[in-house]
Scaffold this motif. Structure first.
Motif, mmCIF file in Angstrom:
data_model
loop_
_atom_site.group_PDB
_atom_site.id
_atom_site.type_symbol
_atom_site.label_atom_id
_atom_site.label_comp_id
_atom_site.label_asym_id
_atom_site.label_seq_id
_atom_site.Cartn_x
_atom_site.Cartn_y
_atom_site.Cartn_z
ATOM 1 N N ALA A 109 31.843 -20.926 -25.840
ATOM 2 C CA ALA A 109 32.087 -20.778 -24.415
ATOM 3 C C ALA A 109 33.156 -19.721 -24.207
ATOM 4 O O ALA A 109 34.067 -19.596 -25.028
ATOM 5 N N SER A 110 33.044 -19.001 -23.113
ATOM 6 C CA SER A 110 34.013 -17.944 -22.856
ATOM 7 C C SER A 110 34.246 -17.764 -21.363
ATOM 8 O O SER A 110 33.388 -18.092 -20.546
ATOM 9 N N ILE A 111 35.429 -17.260 -21.054
ATOM 10 C CA ILE A 111 35.774 -16.856 -19.700
ATOM 11 C C ILE A 111 36.082 -15.369 -19.778
ATOM 12 O O ILE A 111 37.040 -14.964 -20.455
ATOM 13 N N MET A 112 35.294 -14.585 -19.086
ATOM 14 C CA MET A 112 35.402 -13.129 -19.185
ATOM 15 C C MET A 112 35.853 -12.544 -17.852
ATOM 16 O O MET A 112 35.434 -13.016 -16.791
ATOM 17 N N SER A 113 36.704 -11.547 -17.934
ATOM 18 C CA SER A 113 37.200 -10.859 -16.741
ATOM 19 C C SER A 113 37.782 -11.841 -15.728
ATOM 20 O O SER A 113 37.659 -11.634 -14.524
ATOM 21 N N GLY A 114 38.358 -12.906 -16.223
ATOM 22 C CA GLY A 114 39.037 -13.857 -15.372
ATOM 23 C C GLY A 114 38.174 -14.867 -14.659
ATOM 24 O O GLY A 114 38.673 -15.907 -14.210
ATOM 25 N N THR A 117 33.545 -11.460 -33.347
ATOM 26 C CA THR A 117 34.250 -10.339 -33.976
ATOM 27 C C THR A 117 34.953 -9.439 -32.968
ATOM 28 O O THR A 117 35.761 -8.593 -33.353
ATOM 29 N N ASP A 118 34.669 -9.611 -31.688
ATOM 30 C CA ASP A 118 35.332 -8.832 -30.648
ATOM 31 C C ASP A 118 36.706 -9.400 -30.305
ATOM 32 O O ASP A 118 37.471 -8.759 -29.579
ATOM 33 N N TYR A 119 37.001 -10.601 -30.809
ATOM 34 C CA TYR A 119 38.249 -11.271 -30.465
ATOM 35 C C TYR A 119 39.300 -11.041 -31.544
ATOM 36 O O TYR A 119 39.018 -11.201 -32.739
ATOM 37 N N GLY A 120 40.514 -10.686 -31.098
ATOM 38 C CA GLY A 120 41.558 -10.350 -32.054
ATOM 39 C C GLY A 120 42.634 -11.398 -32.230
ATOM 40 O O GLY A 120 43.392 -11.375 -33.196
ATOM 41 N N TYR A 121 42.700 -12.349 -31.315
ATOM 42 C CA TYR A 121 43.699 -13.412 -31.382
ATOM 43 C C TYR A 121 42.990 -14.724 -31.650
ATOM 44 O O TYR A 121 42.046 -15.082 -30.942
ATOM 45 N N TRP A 122 43.461 -15.455 -32.651
ATOM 46 C CA TRP A 122 42.799 -16.698 -33.048
ATOM 47 C C TRP A 122 43.798 -17.825 -33.259
ATOM 48 O O TRP A 122 44.887 -17.604 -33.793
ATOM 49 N N CYS A 139 40.114 -21.504 -30.813
ATOM 50 C CA CYS A 139 40.300 -20.787 -29.567
ATOM 51 C C CYS A 139 40.597 -19.334 -29.919
ATOM 52 O O CYS A 139 41.158 -19.034 -30.970
ATOM 53 N N ALA A 140 40.194 -18.445 -29.017
ATOM 54 C CA ALA A 140 40.331 -17.024 -29.284
ATOM 55 C C ALA A 140 40.574 -16.266 -27.994
ATOM 56 O O ALA A 140 40.229 -16.751 -26.907
ATOM 57 N N ALA A 141 41.148 -15.098 -28.132
ATOM 58 C CA ALA A 141 41.425 -14.265 -26.967
ATOM 59 C C ALA A 141 41.317 -12.804 -27.379
ATOM 60 O O ALA A 141 41.449 -12.453 -28.554
ATOM 61 N N THR A 142 41.070 -11.962 -26.376
ATOM 62 C CA THR A 142 40.973 -10.539 -26.647
ATOM 63 C C THR A 142 41.399 -9.735 -25.437
ATOM 64 O O THR A 142 41.248 -10.189 -24.295
ATOM 65 N N SER A 143 41.923 -8.548 -25.698
ATOM 66 C CA SER A 143 42.235 -7.605 -24.633
ATOM 67 C C SER A 143 41.237 -6.451 -24.642
ATOM 68 O O SER A 143 41.375 -5.498 -23.876
ATOM 69 N N SER A 144 40.239 -6.572 -25.500
ATOM 70 C CA SER A 144 39.206 -5.537 -25.578
ATOM 71 C C SER A 144 38.269 -5.615 -24.378
ATOM 72 O O SER A 144 38.101 -6.673 -23.766
ATOM 73 N N VAL A 145 37.637 -4.501 -24.066
ATOM 74 C CA VAL A 145 36.648 -4.489 -22.975
ATOM 75 C C VAL A 145 35.299 -4.994 -23.457
ATOM 76 O O VAL A 145 34.365 -5.161 -22.673
ATOM 77 N N ILE A 146 35.185 -5.227 -24.765
ATOM 78 C CA ILE A 146 33.970 -5.786 -25.349
ATOM 79 C C ILE A 146 34.312 -7.167 -25.873
ATOM 80 O O ILE A 146 35.231 -7.338 -26.670
ATOM 81 N N TYR A 147 33.564 -8.185 -25.416
ATOM 82 C CA TYR A 147 33.940 -9.554 -25.768
ATOM 83 C C TYR A 147 32.746 -10.487 -25.849
ATOM 84 O O TYR A 147 32.783 -11.617 -25.363
ATOM 85 N N TYR A 148 31.662 -10.023 -26.438
ATOM 86 C CA TYR A 148 30.433 -10.819 -26.466
ATOM 87 C C TYR A 148 30.176 -11.487 -27.808
ATOM 88 O O TYR A 148 29.253 -12.294 -27.924
ATOM 89 N N SER A 154 41.365 -9.852 -21.273
ATOM 90 C CA SER A 154 40.034 -9.614 -20.736
ATOM 91 C C SER A 154 39.105 -10.814 -20.950
ATOM 92 O O SER A 154 38.185 -11.028 -20.165
ATOM 93 N N ALA A 155 39.356 -11.577 -21.994
ATOM 94 C CA ALA A 155 38.497 -12.735 -22.240
ATOM 95 C C ALA A 155 39.197 -13.754 -23.131
ATOM 96 O O ALA A 155 40.001 -13.387 -23.993
ATOM 97 N N VAL A 156 38.886 -15.003 -22.894
ATOM 98 C CA VAL A 156 39.322 -16.106 -23.757
ATOM 99 C C VAL A 156 38.086 -16.933 -24.080
ATOM 100 O O VAL A 156 37.134 -16.967 -23.295
ATOM 101 N N ALA A 157 38.108 -17.582 -25.222
ATOM 102 C CA ALA A 157 36.889 -18.259 -25.649
ATOM 103 C C ALA A 157 37.174 -19.374 -26.649
ATOM 104 O O ALA A 157 38.267 -19.452 -27.216
ATOM 105 N N TRP A 158 36.178 -20.206 -26.817
ATOM 106 C CA TRP A 158 36.127 -21.176 -27.905
ATOM 107 C C TRP A 158 34.962 -20.805 -28.808
ATOM 108 O O TRP A 158 33.862 -20.514 -28.323
#
Length: 120
Positions: free
Chosen positions: A47-52, A105-110, A93-102, A30-34
């Protein structure tokens, strides 16, 4: 697994390009970020890319940093231009499959983090 690289030392006004290689498909997330962190301060979403397709930047880096991703090789990139000493931090870098990504702490992959040092 996320593997970040590209950090280093640069003078103010210079540029660096960070890369993050993922061992899984980032296209389906759902989102990837730095994010970045300095000692004694909370982790900051840079910075983040959300919902593609929705791209967002922190106010302090807007206009200087560019986030992009390559779904073909599962790579996330952060191009950093016009660097300032206050950009000095460990970048993750971080990534998440959660619908909340703001928030970070919303990111689970680091990734493991890469140091960026900007001297004046």
């Amino acid at each position: 697994q996320l593997q970040a690289s590209g950090g280093g030392a640069v003078q103010a006004g210079g540029s660096l390009r960070l890369s993050c290689a993922a061992s899984f498909s980032i296209h389906s997330l759902s989102a990837v970020a730095w994010c970045r962190q300095v000692p004694g301060k909370p982790r900051e979403l840079v910075a983040s890319i959300m919902s593609g397709k929705i791209i967002d930047y922190g106010a302090s880096v807007k206009g200087r940093f560019t986030i992009s991703r390559d779904n073909s090789d599962n790579t996330l990139v952060l191009q950093m231009n016009s660097l300032k000493p206050e950009d000095t931090a460990v970048y993750y870098c971080a990534a998440t499959s959660s619908v909340i990504y703001y928030r970070p702490t919303d990111y689970g992959y680091w990734g493991q983090g890469t140091q960026v040092t900007v001297s004046s």
